[in-house]
Write a protein that holds these residues in place. Structure first.
Motif, PDB file in Angstrom:
ATOM      1  N   TYR A  95       0.855  -1.192   0.000  1.00 48.00           N
ATOM      2  CA  TYR A  95       0.000   0.000   0.000  1.00 48.00           C
ATOM      3  C   TYR A  95       0.886   1.235   0.000  1.00 48.00           C
ATOM      4  CZ  TYR A  95      -3.459   3.462   1.164  1.00 48.00           C
ATOM      5  OH  TYR A  95      -4.263   4.582   1.118  1.00 48.00           O
ATOM      6  N   PRO A 119       0.890   5.045   0.616  1.00 46.28           N
ATOM      7  CA  PRO A 119       0.062   6.110   1.182  1.00 46.28           C
ATOM      8  C   PRO A 119       0.326   7.451   0.508  1.00 46.28           C
ATOM      9  CG  PRO A 119       1.934   5.694   2.607  1.00 46.28           C
ATOM     10  CD  PRO A 119       2.017   4.695   1.481  1.00 46.28           C
ATOM     11  N   GLU A 146      -2.456   8.857   7.314  1.00 49.26           N
ATOM     12  CA  GLU A 146      -2.102   7.996   8.435  1.00 49.26           C
ATOM     13  C   GLU A 146      -2.818   6.671   8.279  1.00 49.26           C
ATOM     14  OE1 GLU A 146      -2.396   9.570  12.365  1.00 49.26           O
ATOM     15  OE2 GLU A 146      -1.829  11.572  11.714  1.00 49.26           O
ATOM     16  N   ILE A 147      -2.087   5.610   8.523  1.00 45.73           N
ATOM     17  CA  ILE A 147      -2.690   4.277   8.470  1.00 45.73           C
ATOM     18  C   ILE A 147      -2.847   3.831   9.911  1.00 45.73           C
ATOM     19  CG2 ILE A 147      -2.409   1.923   7.659  1.00 45.73           C
ATOM     20  CD1 ILE A 147      -0.536   3.060   5.516  1.00 45.73           C
ATOM     21  N   LEU A 173      -4.586   1.458  12.917  1.00 42.55           N
ATOM     22  CA  LEU A 173      -5.239   0.187  13.208  1.00 42.55           C
ATOM     23  C   LEU A 173      -6.461   0.462  14.073  1.00 42.55           C
ATOM     24  CD1 LEU A 173      -2.221  -2.061  14.146  1.00 42.55           C
ATOM     25  CD2 LEU A 173      -3.597  -2.174  12.085  1.00 42.55           C
ATOM     26  N   THR A 176      -6.282  -7.138   9.802  1.00 44.19           N
ATOM     27  CA  THR A 176      -5.490  -5.959   9.458  1.00 44.19           C
ATOM     28  C   THR A 176      -4.277  -5.817  10.358  1.00 44.19           C
ATOM     29  OG1 THR A 176      -6.881  -4.579  10.859  1.00 44.19           O
ATOM     30  CG2 THR A 176      -7.445  -4.685   8.511  1.00 44.19           C
ATOM     31  N   VAL A 226      -0.465  -5.734  11.356  1.00 48.70           N
ATOM     32  CA  VAL A 226       0.685  -5.251  10.587  1.00 48.70           C
ATOM     33  C   VAL A 226       1.676  -6.390  10.408  1.00 48.70           C
ATOM     34  CG1 VAL A 226       2.623  -3.641  10.575  1.00 48.70           C
ATOM     35  CG2 VAL A 226       0.376  -2.871  11.352  1.00 48.70           C
ATOM     36  N   ALA A 232       5.390  -4.487   5.925  1.00 49.62           N
ATOM     37  CA  ALA A 232       4.890  -3.165   6.307  1.00 49.62           C
ATOM     38  C   ALA A 232       5.850  -2.053   5.915  1.00 49.62           C
ATOM     39  CB  ALA A 232       4.642  -3.125   7.808  1.00 49.62           C
ATOM     40  N   GLU A 236       2.947   2.245   8.007  1.00 49.79           N
ATOM     41  CA  GLU A 236       2.217   1.215   8.755  1.00 49.79           C
ATOM     42  C   GLU A 236       2.890   0.923  10.087  1.00 49.79           C
ATOM     43  OE1 GLU A 236       0.484  -2.132   6.048  1.00 49.79           O
ATOM     44  OE2 GLU A 236       2.343  -1.408   5.112  1.00 49.79           O
ATOM     45  N   LEU A 237       4.208   0.872  10.088  1.00 48.99           N
ATOM     46  CA  LEU A 237       4.933   0.575  11.324  1.00 48.99           C
ATOM     47  C   LEU A 237       4.750   1.676  12.357  1.00 48.99           C
ATOM     48  CD1 LEU A 237       8.202  -0.890   9.764  1.00 48.99           C
ATOM     49  CD2 LEU A 237       6.427  -2.161  10.990  1.00 48.99           C
ATOM     50  N   SER A 275       2.241   3.377  12.819  1.00 45.02           N
ATOM     51  CA  SER A 275       0.884   3.335  13.369  1.00 45.02           C
ATOM     52  C   SER A 275       0.803   2.415  14.584  1.00 45.02           C
ATOM     53  CB  SER A 275      -0.104   2.865  12.294  1.00 45.02           C
ATOM     54  OG  SER A 275       0.080   1.489  12.016  1.00 45.02           O
TER      55      SER A 275
END
Length: 196
Positions: free
Chosen positions: A110, A112, A117-118, A120, A133, A135, A140, A144-145, A147
């Protein structure tokens, strides 16, 4: 006369040792050539078996020109996937993606947008609780990390560097080997991460 016999005998002995008789050529015990003694298995190099390489089929989403599923060469990296998808859109946050990561079959990438912001879901009844979902530490991106609870940009970069240097994580516990991630941080995020 009696002196002649020993003299002749002495001459014959000297002649025998100085002029040896011709000896017929010796016949070798075996005419087997030592080079032939080596079996073909010892002299021939066994054929090398090339490992079967699978062309990864990868799903790319987000800020790319042509999101979709792509099949690439076994040695392809995320950079090759982005190129196959037509490149980044102007709003893409390319810093959130590790372009050097090798692709794996069934991977989802993905991209961004800048400032996106991704997050969870935090509810225990959310998709995160069922693992949908979570991570994946092996795929990732930095966004993602970060987040994850307790993971800022520097720790996210350390995770990506560790993954690049040591290969994919085998278990989530291996995350504790990353610089800056101790037991306390691991306890905060262990329920939100996975390895595949």
């Amino acid at each position: 006369m009696w002196l002649l016999v020993p003299a002749v005998s002495a001459l014959l002995l000297v002649a025998y040792f100085l002029f040896p008789q011709e000896v017929p050529e010796s016949v070798p015990v075996s005419s087997f050539d030592l080079n032939e003694a080596e079996s073909p298995q010892q002299t021939e190099t066994p054929p090398t078996v090339e490992p079967i390489q699978i062309s990864p089929v990868v799903d790319v989403k987000g800020a790319v020109a042509h999101p979709g599923v792509y099949e690439l060469s076994p040695e392809a990296r995320i950079q090759d996937l982005i190129q196959a998808a037509g490149g980044f859109l102007p709003e893409a946050d390319s810093r959130a993606i590790n372009l050097a990561m090798k692709l794996q079959d069934e991977m989802s990438v993905y991209v961004p947008a800048v400032g996106e912001e991704i997050l969870l879901p935090e509810s225990p009844h959310s998709a995160a609780a069922t693992g949908d979902t979570m991570v994946n530490l092996n795929t990732a991106a930095e966004a993602e990390l970060t987040s994850l609870p307790g993971i800022g940009p520097s720790k996210a970069a350390a995770i990506i560097t560790y993954r690049t240097d040591h290969g994919n994580f085998k278990t989530i516990d291996e995350l504790k080997e990353v610089t800056g991630i101790g037991d306390k941080t691991f306890e905060q995020l262990k329920d939100a991460i996975t390895v595949k």
